[in-house]
Scaffold this active site. Structure first.
Site, mmCIF file in Angstrom:
data_model
loop_
_atom_site.group_PDB
_atom_site.id
_atom_site.type_symbol
_atom_site.label_atom_id
_atom_site.label_comp_id
_atom_site.label_asym_id
_atom_site.label_seq_id
_atom_site.Cartn_x
_atom_site.Cartn_y
_atom_site.Cartn_z
ATOM 1 N N ARG A 256 -11.592 9.500 23.762
ATOM 2 C CA ARG A 256 -11.429 8.404 24.717
ATOM 3 C C ARG A 256 -10.068 7.792 24.472
ATOM 4 O O ARG A 256 -9.881 7.076 23.496
ATOM 5 C CB ARG A 256 -12.556 7.377 24.541
ATOM 6 N N HIS A 260 -12.925 1.242 25.343
ATOM 7 C CA HIS A 260 -14.358 1.507 25.566
ATOM 8 C C HIS A 260 -14.748 0.960 26.934
ATOM 9 O O HIS A 260 -15.293 1.656 27.773
ATOM 10 C CB HIS A 260 -15.214 0.869 24.467
ATOM 11 N N TYR A 269 -9.748 -1.084 15.716
ATOM 12 C CA TYR A 269 -10.462 -0.072 14.940
ATOM 13 C C TYR A 269 -9.812 1.319 14.963
ATOM 14 O O TYR A 269 -10.332 2.244 14.362
ATOM 15 C CB TYR A 269 -11.925 0.022 15.403
#
Lengths: 357, 322
Positions: A256, A260, A269
């Site tokens: 990805r 998100h 992260y």
């Protein structure tokens, strides 16, 4: 007491198209020029739609949107393998797959604008609406595939979900039940490496996600999900198997590349080095190089395609806004039940401002 | 009127009849095939319809979730959940998908499933086998919730539920499965969902009860010094509010009895509807006689948890003039 091997497990990894655009000629699927161009157009259109949707969200015109940037090959390759009579069952990040199956972008925008009109699929399209609860839709795919088995139909069902969904019980139940009932189902796990912020390594100690098929006694296979030709070929074969009552679990390794959802900040992260590494493996760049190498594309054709996508999306965004302005709120009472419920009808009347007793 | 059947036999007969009438009906669930169901509600179905009756693995979410796919495809799934206490494992599928599919797709796709499950206490079962969670399902828009209390109603209501285009949760009171026989209406017989049964007419007080409680209320009604009207709604959703209100406007008094815990139970909802639309007919506050707000106990304490005749009688007396 001596121990013997009770069961041995190995998982195949398939790759047809390399990051540099070179291709394994032996595995290269026999796709027509039109097919290849359609896949390219859809991937490109989807990525551009993601960009436009994020911009619209930032301007307050959309609600939460889940970009599929980076996953175009996994979705377009797999969806392109579907026949018209097959069912598609999706999660919430399947823009490329919906586009490949003919859903117009303005419907996807409607959904992101908070309108059920956008999930109002048609029975003929054989597309299920998006499913938000992670992994829960895998059972619907297994059920559709079971229905195809009971009806003895020469068709299959393809379910999309992510790596995080494999931690959910429903995905295990779905693969297990599909195996027991001979469902015509292909489970397509897009391993995009993160379940929001939790990396794949913290999702499971299993070496691959494809091996989760083994517990259900069905076939598992891994493919480079950034390789549109490989994904197409693997899913095409898996659908053939499913049509015979042998479900398959396909793990498509992808990434990805974006957020998100629009409310997420991946810099918290993810490391830049990792993002750069995956940028070099981008599915669109790779496919474009391949198409240039075989003279299917050149600069001029690419420019034409880009211009046509811009025109198309301008019109689709206009349709999206037009739909939003036409919302009839009272319709929320219309579709809860097919047969009227007196209490709901009373509430509808109260909503209208009619006093009833 | 000929044959006398028990409630579980009425369910079985109805399943046979509906499978014969409609090729799209598929029955499946744990132990429903070879074993004929743990309560024998599906006995013999597999032999008659080998391609439409299936034993399923132990997977409640899976059983309900597969039904979404079957329903969308065009089948009429009639899954059995072995005990409604284990339907919680499938509650997310029911709440997030079964009940919402029609809304989500603007009426284009629906899920015409009837989820059958034994319901309520009274058979000295294990933990999680005796709960009454009808209010939880009633709190889920898009679902219908049905509780038959007699064999004839089981036939009429199950037939209507299977034919209904909306998803139905069909709770069969375990205590009543084999407790008595009743003469059955012959041939095709349906009871419309949302039509209460005024089981006993009276002028002094209305008692609303369903499932096993309906029968306890009838027994209690014989032993109070009042003319009791007993209304069995038969379906919780749709709830026949009009019949309840009509009765309360006549009697001026009401008691609602259920096995489920008191807080947030259906009695609270029924009381609220009476307050909304019949408050000034009331001669006394609406009384609730219910299970307690504690986990349904193991069976040594079960008889003290579920409203008994004595508690029901005292509830009725509280609603009567001093």
């Amino acid at each position: 007491m001596p121990r013997e091997t009770a069961y041995e497990l190995s998982i195949d990894h398939v790759q047809v198209l390399e990051s540099d655009g070179s291709v394994d000629a032996e595995l290269e699927p026999d796709l027509s020029e039109d097919d290849l161009l359609e896949m390219y157009w859809t991937m490109k259109r989807s990525r551009r739609l993601d960009e436009r949707a994020i911009a619209l969200q930032r301007r307050g015109e959309l609600g939460t949107y889940a970009p599929a940037t980076g996953q175009e090959a996994a979705q377009v390759g797999s969806a392109h393998a579907l026949a018209d009579e097959d069912w598609m069952v999706t999660s919430f990040r399947e823009t490329p797959a919906y586009l490949a199956r003919g859903t117009p972008p303005h419907m996807l925008l409607w959904y992101a604008m908070g309108m059920e009109e956008g999930s109002a699929t048609t029975r003929e399209s054989r597309n299920m609406p998006p499913s938000i609860p992670v992994g829960s839709q895998a059972l619907h795919g297994a059920g559709l595939g079971w229905a195809q088995e009971i009806a003895d139909e020469d068709a299959a069902s393809l379910v999309y979900f992510g790596d995080g969904a494999t931690s959910e019980g429903d995905v295990y139940e779905a693969t297990n039940l599909a195996g027991v009932f001979g469902s015509h189902t292909v489970f397509l796990c897009q391993n995009n490496q993160y379940a929001i912020s939790v990396p794949r390594a913290k999702q499971t100690r299993a070496e691959t996600l494809a091996q989760k098929a083994a517990a259900a006694g069905i076939e598992g296979v891994q493919v480079d999900g950034n390789d549109v030709l490989g994904t197409y070929a693997v899913v095409r074969d898996a659908l053939e198997s499913a049509r015979e009552g042998d479900p398959v679990f396909v793990e498509a390794l992808t990434y990805r590349r974006s957020l998100h959802t629009t409310s997420d900040d991946p810099s918290v992260y993810r490391q830049e080095e990792e993002e750069e590494e995956w940028e070099a493996r981008d599915p669109l760049t790779r496919f474009e190089t391949y198409l240039r190498n075989r003279d299917t594309l050149d600069d001029d054709r690419i420019a034409d395609i880009e211009a046509s996508i811009e025109d198309d999306l301008r019109e689709e965004i206009r349709l999206g806004n037009e739909g939003r302005e036409a919302v009839d709120v009272e319709e929320m009472f219309e579709y809860a039940y097919e047969t009227p419920i007196p209490e709901v009808e009373r509430q509808r009347a109260a909503f209208r401002g009619e006093d009833r007793d | 009127m000929t044959e006398k059947l028990r409630l579980v036999e009425a369910v079985r007969d109805t399943l046979f009849a509906e499978m014969a009438r409609d090729d799209s009906v598929v029955v499946y669930g744990q132990d429903v095939g070879r074993n004929g169901g743990v309560f024998r509600a599906t006995q013999g179905l597999l032999d008659e319809y080998p391609n439409r009756v299936y034993d399923a693995p132990v997977a409640e979410a899976g059983i309900v979730g597969l039904g979404v796919g079957l329903g969308v495809y065009g089948f009429t799934p009639v899954p059995e959940i072995e005990f409604s206490g284990f339907m919680h494992q499938a509650f997310h599928q029911i709440q997030q998908h079964v009940s919402r599919l029609r809304s989500r797709t603007r009426g284009e796709l629906n899920c015409p499933m009837t989820i059958r499950a034994p319901y309520g206490g009274g058979i000295h079962a294990l933990e999680h086998h005796s709960e009454s969670f009808e209010a939880g399902y009633a709190h889920t828009p898009g679902l219908k919730v049905v509780v038959p209390s007699t064999p004839a109603d089981a036939k009429g209501l199950l037939t209507s539920s299977i034919r209904d285009p909306d998803p139905v949760v069909f709770f069969e009171p375990t205590r009543l499965y084999r407790s008595f026989r009743e003469e059955m209406p012959e041939g095709e017989y349906t009871v419309p969902l949302g039509e209460a049964d005024v089981v006993r007419e009276g002028d002094d007080v209305t008692v609303v009860a369903w499932g096993a409680m309906r029968h306890r209320v009838l027994d209690a009604a014989e032993n109070v010094d009042a003319n009791v009207e007993v209304v069995d709604p038969r379906s919780i959703v749709p709830l026949d509010t009009e019949t309840v209100l009509e009765s309360v406007r006549k009697t001026g008094r009401c008691v609602v009895v259920h096995e489920a815990p008191k807080t947030g139970g259906m009695a609270a909802e029924i009381t609220a509807r009476i307050n909304d639309r019949a408050l000034y007919y009331l001669e006394a506050p609406v009384q609730r006689v219910t299970g307690y707000d504690v986990p349904y106990p193991l069976f040594a304490r079960e008889d003290d948890y579920v409203p008994d005749e004595d508690r029901i009688r005292r509830g009725i007396e509280r609603a009567l003039p001093e």
